[in-house]
Design an enzyme around this catalytic site. Structure first.
Site, short mmCIF file in Angstrom:
data_model
loop_
_atom_site.label_atom_id
_atom_site.label_comp_id
_atom_site.label_asym_id
_atom_site.label_seq_id
_atom_site.Cartn_x
_atom_site.Cartn_y
_atom_site.Cartn_z
N ASP A 188 0.87 -1.18 0.00
CA ASP A 188 0.00 0.00 0.00
C ASP A 188 0.91 1.23 0.00
O ASP A 188 2.02 1.17 -0.51
CB ASP A 188 -0.95 -0.03 1.20
N HIS A 243 2.26 2.09 -3.13
CA HIS A 243 1.36 3.06 -3.73
C HIS A 243 1.90 4.48 -3.66
O HIS A 243 1.16 5.43 -3.85
CB HIS A 243 -0.02 2.98 -3.07
#
Length: 419
Positions: free
Chosen positions: A242, A265
């Site tokens: 993430d 991310h």
């Protein structure tokens, strides 16, 4: 009777000898058996330093024995003493359940992590997080050891991609209400949820830390922060499933330098606006960072159906190197993960005064720049200075998409100067 001169002299010498002998007896050093104990008599410094070693409290570094009790006892001992105290975790593999390290402490505490902590995979053992440190000032966590959440065995239990009200798996290392703290040298590995969560803290430095999890592991943010100020992250390498770093609402005076991110991310501000009563984000500086094969580079994201009215401002990105990044520069004010929110265009988040300076490298998609701002609340004060990120694919040109973004661009690739 009167004394003669000779007698008077004899009396004088006699008295002088008595006085001198008494004085000599008083000042002469005592014998070996009677030596004065200066250390016992002299008052020592208030609250001298000390150490609590978990191996001396019953912890076994075999990776199988439950060491929860020994660790909590070691914290209680260290936190309860004045002066500089050290909680030592020696080399070995120590399996534990939830650890609740709560202050305030009487002195400063250093957690010396030389071994590896393993978080139990029995989810029933956790009420909230794994290692939770609360209400502590002057905290140091350092060493070459590892905090291993053993998340691979429980990631299938994460249902947050399907619904808002999902059961949150335990975060690995949580700092709540910590002032003046340093985390350095350690490795965080395979968390069940976030690797590190910083909440309501002030004056936190995270340096030379490594955070690692597979790129497809769910919600394994590297470092998340919220409602915190004066947070510095430097010299840190993060590759997760993430956000490498996520800067949540209420974050101010944030400095991120020398960070390498990928997979992951990206370095993100947000999500913003998901919950009520969120606070502003301001004074964020990201400098001298590298992003490698991440799905985003530097990102600001807010919910289109935001529940809070807040502002994100004074954000500065400088000397950022992109290596095959999918969305190198992105502002997404229509953020709606997994299509589980309402797209009604009623954003309440204001984004302004954002600067991108010396952002260079390559994009894995044609859209090197995406400024997707709200129709009702456009982004303002966006400055792009020497932004040169190129798409390296074939038969496509580098491009930018700028919706409702106002600002200026100088020295950029002409394809990217869309504001």
């Amino acid at each position: 009777m009167a004394l003669s001169g000779d007698n008077t002299l004899r009396v004088f010498f006699f008295l002088a000898m008595v006085v001198c002998a008494a004085h000599a007896a008083k000042e002469a050093p005592k014998g070996k058996d009677e030596k004065k104990d200066d250390s016992a008599a002299a008052p020592g410094p208030s609250g001298g330093g000390g150490s609590s070693d978990i191996s001396e409290l019953g912890a076994k570094g075999d990776g199988k024995t439950d060491c929860t009790k020994a660790l909590n006892e070691a914290w209680t001992a260290a936190c309860g003493k004045e002066g500089a105290q050290t909680l030592t975790i020696p080399k070995g593999d120590y399996l534990t359940g939830p650890l609740n390290f709560t202050g305030p402490c009487k002195g400063s505490v250093t957690i010396q992590l030389d071994g590896n902590l393993l978080g139990t995979t029995d989810l029933k053992a956790y009420k909230t997080n794994w290692i939770e440190i609360q209400h502590v000032d002057n905290l140091v966590i350092t060493g070459k050891g590892t905090i291993d959440g053993q998340g691979k065995q429980v990631w299938d239990s994460n249902k947050c991609a399907q619904k808002y009200d999902c059961k949150i798996l335990p975060n690995s290392l949580v700092l709540d209400y910590v002032n003046n703290g340093t985390v350095s040298g350690i490795t965080l590995l395979n968390s069940k949820f976030f690797h590190m969560n910083v909440f309501q803290c002030k004056g936190i430095t995270i340096k030379d830390v490594t955070v690692t999890a597979p790129g497809d592991s769910p919600n394994t943010d590297g470092i998340h922060m919220g409602d915190s100020s004066k947070v510095t992250i430097t010299g840190t390498t993060i590759g997760v499933g993430d956000d490498c770093i996520s800067i949540g609402p209420g974050s101010t005076e944030i400095n991120i330098t020398g960070v390498t991110c990928g997979p992951g991310h990206g370095i993100s501000i947000g999500s913003l606006g998901r919950y009520k009563d969120e606070k502003d984000v301001t004074d964020v500086n990201v400098k001298d960072c590298t992003l490698k094969k991440s799905t985003n580079g530097v990102r600001i994201k807010s919910y289109e159906d935001a529940a809070s009215t807040l502002t994100c401002s004074k954000v500065h990105y400088e000397n950022i190197a992109m290596e095959d990044v999918a969305n190198p520069i992105i502002i997404d004010m229509k953020y709606c993960p997994n299509k589980i929110c309402t797209k009604n265009g009623a954003s309440k988040v204001t984004i302004k005064d954002v600067t991108y300076k010396n952002v260079t490298g390559t994009s894995s998609t044609p859209e090197a720049v995406s400024l997707l701002c709200s129709e009702k609340l456009p982004c303002t004060g966006v400055t792009m200075d020497n932004v040169k990120v190129e798409f390296k694919g074939t038969n496509n040109k580098t491009m930018a998409v700028c919706n409702n973004a106002k600002g200026s661009a100088t020295g950029c690739l002409k394809e990217l100067a869309c504001i």
